[in-house]
Design a protein around this motif. Structure first.
Motif, short mmCIF file in Angstrom:
data_model
loop_
_atom_site.label_atom_id
_atom_site.label_comp_id
_atom_site.label_asym_id
_atom_site.label_seq_id
_atom_site.Cartn_x
_atom_site.Cartn_y
_atom_site.Cartn_z
N GLY A 39 -28.78 -11.42 -0.61
CA GLY A 39 -28.94 -12.63 -1.43
C GLY A 39 -27.82 -12.78 -2.45
O GLY A 39 -27.32 -13.89 -2.68
N LYS A 40 -27.43 -11.66 -3.07
CA LYS A 40 -26.36 -11.70 -4.07
C LYS A 40 -25.05 -12.14 -3.44
O LYS A 40 -24.32 -12.98 -4.00
CB LYS A 40 -26.19 -10.31 -4.70
N LEU A 41 -24.75 -11.61 -2.27
CA LEU A 41 -23.51 -11.97 -1.60
C LEU A 41 -23.56 -13.40 -1.07
O LEU A 41 -22.58 -14.15 -1.19
CB LEU A 41 -23.23 -10.99 -0.45
N ARG A 42 -24.71 -13.79 -0.51
CA ARG A 42 -24.84 -15.15 0.00
C ARG A 42 -24.63 -16.18 -1.12
O ARG A 42 -23.96 -17.20 -0.94
CB ARG A 42 -26.21 -15.34 0.65
N ASN A 43 -25.22 -15.90 -2.29
CA ASN A 43 -25.07 -16.82 -3.42
C ASN A 43 -23.62 -16.90 -3.90
O ASN A 43 -23.21 -17.92 -4.47
CB ASN A 43 -25.97 -16.37 -4.58
N SER A 44 -22.86 -15.84 -3.66
CA SER A 44 -21.47 -15.82 -4.10
C SER A 44 -20.61 -16.78 -3.29
O SER A 44 -19.53 -17.18 -3.74
CB SER A 44 -20.89 -14.40 -3.97
N PHE A 45 -21.08 -17.15 -2.10
CA PHE A 45 -20.31 -18.06 -1.26
C PHE A 45 -20.52 -19.53 -1.64
O PHE A 45 -19.82 -20.40 -1.13
CB PHE A 45 -20.70 -17.88 0.21
N LYS A 46 -21.51 -19.81 -2.48
CA LYS A 46 -21.82 -21.20 -2.82
C LYS A 46 -20.62 -21.88 -3.47
O LYS A 46 -19.85 -21.23 -4.19
CB LYS A 46 -23.03 -21.25 -3.77
N PRO A 47 -20.42 -23.18 -3.19
CA PRO A 47 -21.35 -24.11 -2.52
C PRO A 47 -21.33 -24.04 -1.00
O PRO A 47 -22.09 -24.72 -0.34
CB PRO A 47 -20.88 -25.48 -3.01
N LEU A 48 -20.44 -23.22 -0.43
CA LEU A 48 -20.40 -23.10 1.01
C LEU A 48 -21.65 -22.39 1.52
O LEU A 48 -22.07 -21.38 0.96
CB LEU A 48 -19.16 -22.30 1.44
N LYS A 49 -22.28 -22.95 2.54
CA LYS A 49 -23.44 -22.30 3.15
C LYS A 49 -22.95 -21.42 4.29
O LYS A 49 -22.44 -21.91 5.30
CB LYS A 49 -24.43 -23.34 3.66
N LEU A 50 -23.10 -20.11 4.12
CA LEU A 50 -22.56 -19.17 5.09
C LEU A 50 -23.65 -18.20 5.53
O LEU A 50 -24.42 -17.70 4.71
CB LEU A 50 -21.39 -18.40 4.48
N LYS A 51 -23.71 -17.93 6.82
CA LYS A 51 -24.69 -17.01 7.35
C LYS A 51 -24.32 -15.58 6.95
O LYS A 51 -23.19 -15.14 7.15
CB LYS A 51 -24.74 -17.14 8.88
N VAL A 52 -25.30 -14.87 6.37
CA VAL A 52 -25.08 -13.49 5.93
C VAL A 52 -26.29 -12.66 6.33
O VAL A 52 -27.43 -13.10 6.14
CB VAL A 52 -24.88 -13.39 4.40
N GLY A 53 -26.08 -11.48 6.89
CA GLY A 53 -27.19 -10.60 7.26
C GLY A 53 -26.79 -9.14 7.12
O GLY A 53 -25.63 -8.82 6.88
N HIS A 54 -27.77 -8.25 7.25
CA HIS A 54 -27.49 -6.82 7.11
C HIS A 54 -28.02 -6.06 8.32
O HIS A 54 -28.93 -6.51 9.01
CB HIS A 54 -28.10 -6.26 5.82
N ALA A 55 -27.43 -4.89 8.56
CA ALA A 55 -27.83 -4.04 9.68
C ALA A 55 -28.37 -2.72 9.15
O ALA A 55 -27.62 -1.92 8.60
CB ALA A 55 -26.62 -3.79 10.59
N GLY A 56 -29.68 -2.52 9.28
CA GLY A 56 -30.28 -1.25 8.86
C GLY A 56 -30.76 -1.28 7.44
O GLY A 56 -30.00 -1.05 6.51
N THR A 57 -32.04 -1.57 7.26
CA THR A 57 -32.63 -1.68 5.92
C THR A 57 -32.68 -0.33 5.21
O THR A 57 -32.98 0.69 5.82
CB THR A 57 -34.05 -2.26 6.02
N LEU A 58 -32.39 -0.36 3.91
CA LEU A 58 -32.58 0.81 3.05
C LEU A 58 -33.71 0.53 2.08
O LEU A 58 -33.82 -0.59 1.56
CB LEU A 58 -31.31 1.12 2.26
N ASP A 59 -34.56 1.53 1.81
CA ASP A 59 -35.63 1.37 0.83
C ASP A 59 -35.04 1.11 -0.55
O ASP A 59 -33.91 1.53 -0.85
CB ASP A 59 -36.49 2.64 0.76
N PRO A 60 -35.79 0.44 -1.43
CA PRO A 60 -35.28 0.16 -2.79
C PRO A 60 -34.82 1.41 -3.54
O PRO A 60 -33.84 1.36 -4.28
CB PRO A 60 -36.48 -0.49 -3.47
N LEU A 61 -35.52 2.55 -3.36
CA LEU A 61 -35.16 3.75 -4.10
C LEU A 61 -34.05 4.56 -3.43
O LEU A 61 -33.67 5.61 -3.93
CB LEU A 61 -36.40 4.63 -4.29
#
Length: 247
Positions: A39-61
């Motif tokens: 979300g932080k990286l996606r918001n950095s692209f604004k106003p351009l709408k760009l597809k952003v995703g991640h591979a392999g979830t990490l727990d918050p801790l």
């Protein structure tokens, strides 16, 4: 996977082509979710709408290497996610928690005075190879469209199903009871929290995860990763360039 032709170099002065597709290596901060980073990286692209995703979830801790894909590179996420992972971490012997980590308080304790270094190192052997494990009740797995952790936090009983995973390497790197440091190389879908919990049970004791860092995913290493805010600054600078020059 052959990564020779991918844009994966985390150099500070490379020419990014985010819209065409980039693979970015990021060091996920402690207490951030993987979705927070996206979300932080996606918001950095604004106003351009760009597809952003991640591979392999990490727990918050957990901290460490998170692979972020932009643009057309998001089509490769499943391939990156399937690759072998490597972690370093710390477990605490002598107690268990409902979440198998520090998200919840210990609800049972054990005496560790009879545990020896030899016992701890020998216990790793039975968790090397193809094994089966139950995911933690506090996990992001979906059942009937809802995350398990959402049910667990409401105190609901959840049906956990065994999963087959592969542990290529599992070694103890430091013993200072009740703390034990370790290193693990494993397949996609391995829950290190479950591995630690089962490790404690194998010693007729208890254990929970207190620290975890992903150091490698496939051929990509944490040492080459960006800090999130450094990458945000680069993205904003690139996004501010005239359209013909940027993205």
């Amino acid at each position: 996977m052959n990564t020779d032709t991918l844009n994966t170099t985390p150099a500070k002065h490379k020419d990014f082509k985010f819209a065409e597709g980039e693979l970015l290596l990021v060091n996920k901060p402690y207490e951030w979710t993987s979705f927070d980073v996206v979300g932080k990286l996606r918001n950095s692209f604004k106003p351009l709408k760009l597809k952003v995703g991640h591979a392999g979830t990490l727990d918050p801790l957990a901290t460490g290497l998170l692979i972020i894909c932009t643009g057309k590179m998001t089509k490769q996420i499943d391939s990156f996610q399937a690759e072998e992972k490597e972690y370093t971490g710390t477990m605490v012997l002598g107690a268990i928690t409902p979440s198998y980590d520090m998200e919840t308080e210990a609800n049972e304790t054990f005496d560790t005075s009879n545990l020896t270094d030899e016992q701890l190192r020998n216990a790793c052997v039975q968790f090397t190879g193809d094994i089966q494990q139950y995911p933690p009740a506090h996990s992001a797995i979906k059942i009937d469209g809802e995350r398990l952790y959402e049910k667990a936090r409401r105190g609901e009983e959840v049906e956990l199903r065994l999963r087959s995973v592969t542990i290529s390497e599992f070694e103890i790197t430091r013993i200072a009871l009740p703390e034990v440091d370790f290193r693990v190389v494993c397949s996609k879908g391995t829950y290190i929290r479950s591995l630690v919990h089962d490790f404690g049970k194998s010693l007729n004791n208890g254990a929970y995860l207190s620290k975890l860092t992903r150091t490698r995913s496939g051929s990509f290493k944490l040492a080459d990763a960006w800090e999130v805010m450094d990458l945000v600054q680069v993205i904003r600078a690139e996004s501010a360039k005239p359209k013909a020059e940027s993205l």
